[in-house]
Design a protein around this motif. Structure first.
Motif, short mmCIF file in Angstrom:
data_model
loop_
_atom_site.label_atom_id
_atom_site.label_comp_id
_atom_site.label_asym_id
_atom_site.label_seq_id
_atom_site.Cartn_x
_atom_site.Cartn_y
_atom_site.Cartn_z
N ASP A 69 0.68 -1.29 -0.39
CA ASP A 69 0.02 0.24 -0.39
C ASP A 69 0.74 1.50 -0.17
O ASP A 69 2.35 1.11 -0.44
CB ASP A 69 -0.67 -0.02 1.43
N PHE A 71 2.16 3.38 2.36
CA PHE A 71 3.27 3.05 3.31
C PHE A 71 4.25 2.66 2.60
O PHE A 71 5.72 2.69 3.25
CB PHE A 71 2.87 2.34 4.33
N SER A 72 4.11 1.60 1.92
CA SER A 72 5.35 1.04 0.68
C SER A 72 6.28 2.01 1.01
O SER A 72 7.94 1.57 0.71
CB SER A 72 5.19 -0.29 0.22
N ALA A 86 6.51 -1.02 8.96
CA ALA A 86 5.25 -2.49 9.11
C ALA A 86 4.31 -2.22 10.32
O ALA A 86 3.60 -2.07 10.39
CB ALA A 86 5.65 -3.51 8.87
N ARG A 89 2.10 0.71 9.87
CA ARG A 89 1.26 0.65 9.37
C ARG A 89 0.31 -0.12 10.56
O ARG A 89 -0.74 0.26 10.22
CB ARG A 89 1.79 -0.53 8.30
N ARG A 93 -2.77 0.99 11.25
CA ARG A 93 -4.18 -0.32 11.60
C ARG A 93 -4.88 0.31 12.64
O ARG A 93 -6.59 0.01 13.05
CB ARG A 93 -4.22 -1.67 11.04
N MET A 104 -7.01 5.13 6.25
CA MET A 104 -5.23 4.54 6.21
C MET A 104 -4.66 4.97 4.77
O MET A 104 -2.83 6.10 5.57
CB MET A 104 -5.04 3.23 4.73
N ALA A 108 -0.29 7.48 5.26
CA ALA A 108 0.46 6.73 4.93
C ALA A 108 1.59 8.41 4.24
O ALA A 108 2.35 8.87 4.33
CB ALA A 108 0.49 6.09 3.76
#
Length: 227
Positions: A69, A71-72, A86, A89, A93, A104, A108
């Motif tokens: 997503d 965030f990557s 992660a 992330r 969540r 989200m 990000a």
């Protein structure tokens, strides 16, 4: 997957081979370039480090060990290993579980716009929970001050709220299994320290996150049955 990591795919050239044992193999060759923001962020970093972090992140996503997503893109933009990305992330969540106003992707994008803050938040997370870290109190004090200084420099009310919420969630975390190299993360959180937590607030929440499942275990006392 490549685009979420901060790359622009220019073209794709597929090839097909048949091995001597008869197995048919397909190879896809992509021409790519960095998006402008990522290119600027990487100018001062060693190429070997960039390659190592990118390949590790791509492999983890290909295997399904990590979500793909917005965030990557923090892997390249902020120079963070995929497991550290992660963590952010997972906290996002959790924020959604407790009713955060922001989605989200918006959270990000805020971190991507402020990669120095993302690095500061991860430095604080490590200072609080790394079992190998000496002089923890001094390290946490310095990391908190650094993270707050970076956030104070941010302009924009939404960005300020989002980044401070990440800071608050990390500070409200009491324990984590992240340093055990498990395929899932768990965070024991004190809800009384989380801004915006809806009532009634339990005594503890244990939030569990992985690419395949997420959930929270609520405890209303130091010793509780069920949950």
């Amino acid at each position: 997957l490549l685009q979420q990591l901060g790359l622009v795919v220019l073209d794709e050239r597929p090839s097909e081979f048949v091995r001597a044992d008869g197995l048919r193999v397909h190879v896809y060759d992509f021409s790519i370039r960095l998006d402008d923001a990522t290119r600027i962020a990487l100018e001062a970093r060693p190429e070997a480090d960039i390659e190592r972090e990118f390949c590790a992140a791509f492999g983890a996503a290909w295997r399904g060990d990590v979500e793909t997503d917005r965030f990557s893109a923090l892997v390249l933009r902020a120079g963070l290993p995929w497991r550290e990305v992660a963590v952010l992330r997972a906290y996002a969540r959790y924020a959604r579980q407790i009713g955060a106003l922001y989605g989200m992707q918006y959270m990000a994008d805020t971190l991507l716009a402020h990669p120095d803050v993302a690095r500061g938040l991860l430095a604080l997370f490590r200072a609080r929970f790394d079992p190998a870290l000496p002089h923890r109190e001094e390290a946490v004090e310095a990391a908190v001050a650094d993270a707050r200084t970076r956030i104070d420099a941010v302009t924009g009310l939404d960005a300020d709220r989002i980044l401070r919420s990440f800071l608050a969630m990390i500070m409200a975390t009491l324990r984590t299994n992240w340093f055990r190299e498990r395929p899932f993360f768990s965070f024991k959180i004190d809800p009384s320290q989380v801004p915006g937590m809806p009532a009634p607030r339990p005594r503890f929440e244990i939030f569990v996150y992985s690419p395949r499942v997420e959930g929270v275990h609520l405890r209303f006392g130091a010793v509780a049955r069920g949950g």
